[in-house]
Design a protein around this motif. Structure first.
Motif, PDB file in Angstrom:
ATOM      1  N   GLN A 205       0.785  -1.335  -0.007  1.00  0.00           N
ATOM      2  CA  GLN A 205      -0.132  -0.059   0.148  1.00  0.00           C
ATOM      3  C   GLN A 205       1.069   1.807  -0.660  1.00  0.00           C
ATOM      4  OE1 GLN A 205       0.303  -1.906   2.588  1.00  0.00           O
ATOM      5  NE2 GLN A 205      -0.212  -1.073   4.941  1.00  0.00           N
ATOM      6  N   THR A 206       2.492   1.058   0.104  1.00  0.00           N
ATOM      7  CA  THR A 206       3.276   2.064   0.340  1.00  0.00           C
ATOM      8  C   THR A 206       3.913   2.388  -1.312  1.00  0.00           C
ATOM      9  OG1 THR A 206       3.170   2.419   2.669  1.00  0.00           O
ATOM     10  CG2 THR A 206       4.870   3.390   1.894  1.00  0.00           C
ATOM     11  N   ILE A 207       5.025   1.341  -1.119  1.00  0.00           N
ATOM     12  CA  ILE A 207       5.703   1.049  -2.335  1.00  0.00           C
ATOM     13  C   ILE A 207       5.189   1.079  -2.904  1.00  0.00           C
ATOM     14  CG2 ILE A 207       5.954  -1.684  -2.177  1.00  0.00           C
ATOM     15  CD1 ILE A 207       8.823   1.405  -2.070  1.00  0.00           C
ATOM     16  N   GLY A 208       3.713   0.833  -3.361  1.00  0.00           N
ATOM     17  CA  GLY A 208       3.255   0.318  -4.634  1.00  0.00           C
ATOM     18  C   GLY A 208       2.677   1.975  -5.252  1.00  0.00           C
ATOM     19  N   ARG A 209       2.514   2.556  -4.431  1.00  0.00           N
ATOM     20  CA  ARG A 209       2.520   4.304  -5.437  1.00  0.00           C
ATOM     21  C   ARG A 209       2.925   4.568  -6.094  1.00  0.00           C
ATOM     22  NH1 ARG A 209      -3.287   5.607  -3.594  1.00  0.00           N
ATOM     23  NH2 ARG A 209      -3.407   4.784  -1.589  1.00  0.00           N
ATOM     24  N   ALA A 210       2.402   4.842  -7.075  1.00  0.00           N
ATOM     25  CA  ALA A 210       3.126   5.290  -8.186  1.00  0.00           C
ATOM     26  C   ALA A 210       4.893   5.469  -8.373  1.00  0.00           C
ATOM     27  CB  ALA A 210       2.696   5.961  -9.374  1.00  0.00           C
ATOM     28  N   HIS A 211       4.930   6.404  -7.390  1.00  0.00           N
ATOM     29  CA  HIS A 211       6.039   7.141  -7.402  1.00  0.00           C
ATOM     30  C   HIS A 211       7.084   6.652  -6.679  1.00  0.00           C
ATOM     31  CE1 HIS A 211       3.520   8.501  -4.255  1.00  0.00           C
ATOM     32  NE2 HIS A 211       4.798   8.810  -3.435  1.00  0.00           N
ATOM     33  N   ASN A 212       6.821   5.528  -5.893  1.00  0.00           N
ATOM     34  CA  ASN A 212       7.659   4.899  -4.744  1.00  0.00           C
ATOM     35  C   ASN A 212       8.053   3.923  -5.686  1.00  0.00           C
ATOM     36  OD1 ASN A 212       6.950   6.950  -2.371  1.00  0.00           O
ATOM     37  ND2 ASN A 212       5.298   5.596  -2.016  1.00  0.00           N
ATOM     38  N   LEU A 213       6.944   3.445  -6.434  1.00  0.00           N
ATOM     39  CA  LEU A 213       7.096   2.035  -7.442  1.00  0.00           C
ATOM     40  C   LEU A 213       8.290   2.132  -8.276  1.00  0.00           C
ATOM     41  CD1 LEU A 213       6.650  -0.803  -7.405  1.00  0.00           C
ATOM     42  CD2 LEU A 213       5.312  -0.096  -9.563  1.00  0.00           C
ATOM     43  N   VAL A 214       8.711   3.757  -8.838  1.00  0.00           N
ATOM     44  CA  VAL A 214       9.407   4.096  -9.153  1.00  0.00           C
ATOM     45  C   VAL A 214      11.020   4.558  -9.037  1.00  0.00           C
ATOM     46  CG1 VAL A 214      10.190   6.621 -10.705  1.00  0.00           C
ATOM     47  CG2 VAL A 214       8.236   5.625 -11.244  1.00  0.00           C
ATOM     48  N   MET A 215      10.979   4.864  -7.786  1.00  0.00           N
ATOM     49  CA  MET A 215      11.955   4.656  -6.445  1.00  0.00           C
ATOM     50  C   MET A 215      12.657   3.241  -6.196  1.00  0.00           C
ATOM     51  SD  MET A 215      12.754   6.097  -2.787  1.00  0.00           S
ATOM     52  CE  MET A 215      11.852   4.374  -2.222  1.00  0.00           C
ATOM     53  N   LEU A 216      11.413   2.631  -5.691  1.00  0.00           N
ATOM     54  CA  LEU A 216      12.477   1.164  -5.952  1.00  0.00           C
ATOM     55  C   LEU A 216      13.349   0.057  -6.770  1.00  0.00           C
ATOM     56  CD1 LEU A 216      12.031  -1.612  -3.782  1.00  0.00           C
ATOM     57  CD2 LEU A 216       9.529  -2.123  -5.298  1.00  0.00           C
ATOM     58  N   GLU A 217      12.311   1.296  -8.750  1.00  0.00           N
ATOM     59  CA  GLU A 217      12.791   0.242  -9.422  1.00  0.00           C
ATOM     60  C   GLU A 217      14.361   0.643  -9.318  1.00  0.00           C
ATOM     61  OE1 GLU A 217       8.681  -0.500 -11.866  1.00  0.00           O
ATOM     62  OE2 GLU A 217       9.913   0.883 -12.316  1.00  0.00           O
ATOM     63  N   GLN A 218      14.631   1.896  -9.319  1.00  0.00           N
ATOM     64  CA  GLN A 218      15.624   2.441  -9.498  1.00  0.00           C
ATOM     65  C   GLN A 218      17.289   2.203  -8.438  1.00  0.00           C
ATOM     66  OE1 GLN A 218      15.196   6.157  -8.746  1.00  0.00           O
ATOM     67  NE2 GLN A 218      14.715   7.085 -11.129  1.00  0.00           N
ATOM     68  N   PHE A 219      16.532   1.789  -7.423  1.00  0.00           N
ATOM     69  CA  PHE A 219      17.049   1.439  -6.141  1.00  0.00           C
ATOM     70  C   PHE A 219      17.277  -0.128  -6.807  1.00  0.00           C
ATOM     71  CE2 PHE A 219      17.995  -1.648  -2.574  1.00  0.00           C
ATOM     72  CZ  PHE A 219      18.580  -1.068  -1.555  1.00  0.00           C
ATOM     73  N   ILE A 220      16.840  -1.417  -7.247  1.00  0.00           N
ATOM     74  CA  ILE A 220      17.150  -2.157  -8.051  1.00  0.00           C
ATOM     75  C   ILE A 220      18.023  -2.586  -8.956  1.00  0.00           C
ATOM     76  CG2 ILE A 220      15.208  -4.487  -9.159  1.00  0.00           C
ATOM     77  CD1 ILE A 220      13.481  -3.975  -7.088  1.00  0.00           C
ATOM     78  N   GLU A 221      18.065  -1.404  -9.436  1.00  0.00           N
ATOM     79  CA  GLU A 221      18.882  -1.171 -10.934  1.00  0.00           C
ATOM     80  C   GLU A 221      20.371  -1.015 -10.530  1.00  0.00           C
ATOM     81  OE1 GLU A 221      17.032   1.584 -12.922  1.00  0.00           O
ATOM     82  OE2 GLU A 221      15.588  -0.060 -14.408  1.00  0.00           O
ATOM     83  N   TYR A 222      20.073  -0.336  -9.501  1.00  0.00           N
ATOM     84  CA  TYR A 222      21.543  -0.076  -8.609  1.00  0.00           C
ATOM     85  C   TYR A 222      22.400  -1.283  -7.448  1.00  0.00           C
ATOM     86  CZ  TYR A 222      24.921   2.300  -5.309  1.00  0.00           C
ATOM     87  OH  TYR A 222      26.102   3.218  -5.257  1.00  0.00           O
ATOM     88  N   VAL A 223      21.257  -1.442  -7.176  1.00  0.00           N
ATOM     89  CA  VAL A 223      22.268  -3.152  -7.047  1.00  0.00           C
ATOM     90  C   VAL A 223      22.038  -3.587  -7.634  1.00  0.00           C
ATOM     91  CG1 VAL A 223      21.218  -5.089  -5.196  1.00  0.00           C
ATOM     92  CG2 VAL A 223      20.928  -2.770  -4.308  1.00  0.00           C
TER      93      VAL A 223
END
Length: 246
Positions: A205-223
């Motif tokens: 309900q938090t990370i699934g919001r559009a702006h947060n999900l974009v951030m998560l994807e950026q982080f996964i790409e970094y890792v």
């Protein structure tokens, strides 16, 4: 209520799609009430091959329970988990990341292999001890280490406190700040803690919001850009860590 519905109906499919694109299998800590309320979302998690761990019956606040009620709810969630998934949960995460003096003993009694609720380490699993004698003047005394392996968590690596605008929470941070903190934590562990483990706690309900999900994807790409990275389930962490020390 609507935020919880968003988490199940919108956030969960978005996360499952994200994890599938990156080839990541994760551990979902799900209250049994949620499994029964949103069966389609729950079946999608299981169908995608993700692990499901225990997370209470109705996300109960553990410190408010007496010993008998904590045991009753532990038994109920295990029974419901078996009924709904066909197998016992190997791991547990306490709702709100709180425990009582009885929680670790109950986890041992009910046959759990790991817990992920405590913060006594940051990048290394450990066997936790409960304080059995609290003395502010002479220091505390600990009981024996639990048999249950602790895979530690931390509030700074939890999306909810800093990304969820909950009644104007003063803890809320910008996505740029949170992303930088997550990268710093990862870099420290990668460079200074060989073989370390980092656990992020994410809420659909938090990370699934559009702006947060974009951030998560950026982080996964970094890792993912680093060599020697593994995205295991928490039970896979438990097995690998135990094997290394056997």
């Amino acid at each position: 209520m609507s935020r919880g519905e968003f988490g199940a109906e919108v956030g969960t499919p978005r996360l499952l799609d994200c994890f599938a694109r990156f080839g990541i299998t994760t551990t979902w800590c799900v209250p049994t009430h949620t499994m029964q309320t949103f069966p389609d979302a729950f079946e999608a998690i299981v169908g995608a091959g993700h692990e499901v761990a225990a997370h209470g019956v109705y996300h109960e606040y553990i410190p408010a329970l007496d010993a008998d009620e904590e045991r009753r709810l532990m038994q109920l969630q295990v029974d419901q988990h078996v009924s709904l998934t066909g197998q016992r949960p190997r791991g547990y995460r306490s709702p709100a990341l709180d425990v009582t003096p009885h929680t670790l003993d109950l986890l041992d009694e009910f046959g759990f292999d790991w817990d992920s609720s405590l913060m006594g380490r940051d990048f290394v699993p450990y066997y936790p001890r409960m304080v059995v004698d609290f003395d502010v003047e002479r220091g505390n005394s600990f009981g024996p280490p639990s048999r249950v392996l602790e895979i530690p968590v931390g509030w700074a690596l939890d999306d909810f406190p800093e990304l969820e605008s909950f009644k104007g929470s003063p803890l809320m941070q910008s996505n740029e700040t949170v992303l930088a903190r997550w990268k710093d934590s990862f870099d420290f562990a990668y460079e200074r803690c060989p073989g370390g483990v980092i656990t992020w706690t994410l809420h659909p309900q938090t990370i699934g919001r559009a702006h947060n999900l974009v951030m998560l994807e950026q982080f996964i790409e970094y890792v993912s850009s680093r060599d020697g990275i593994w995205f295991p389930t928490l039970s896979e962490v438990c097995d690998a860590w135990s094997d290394e020390r056997s």
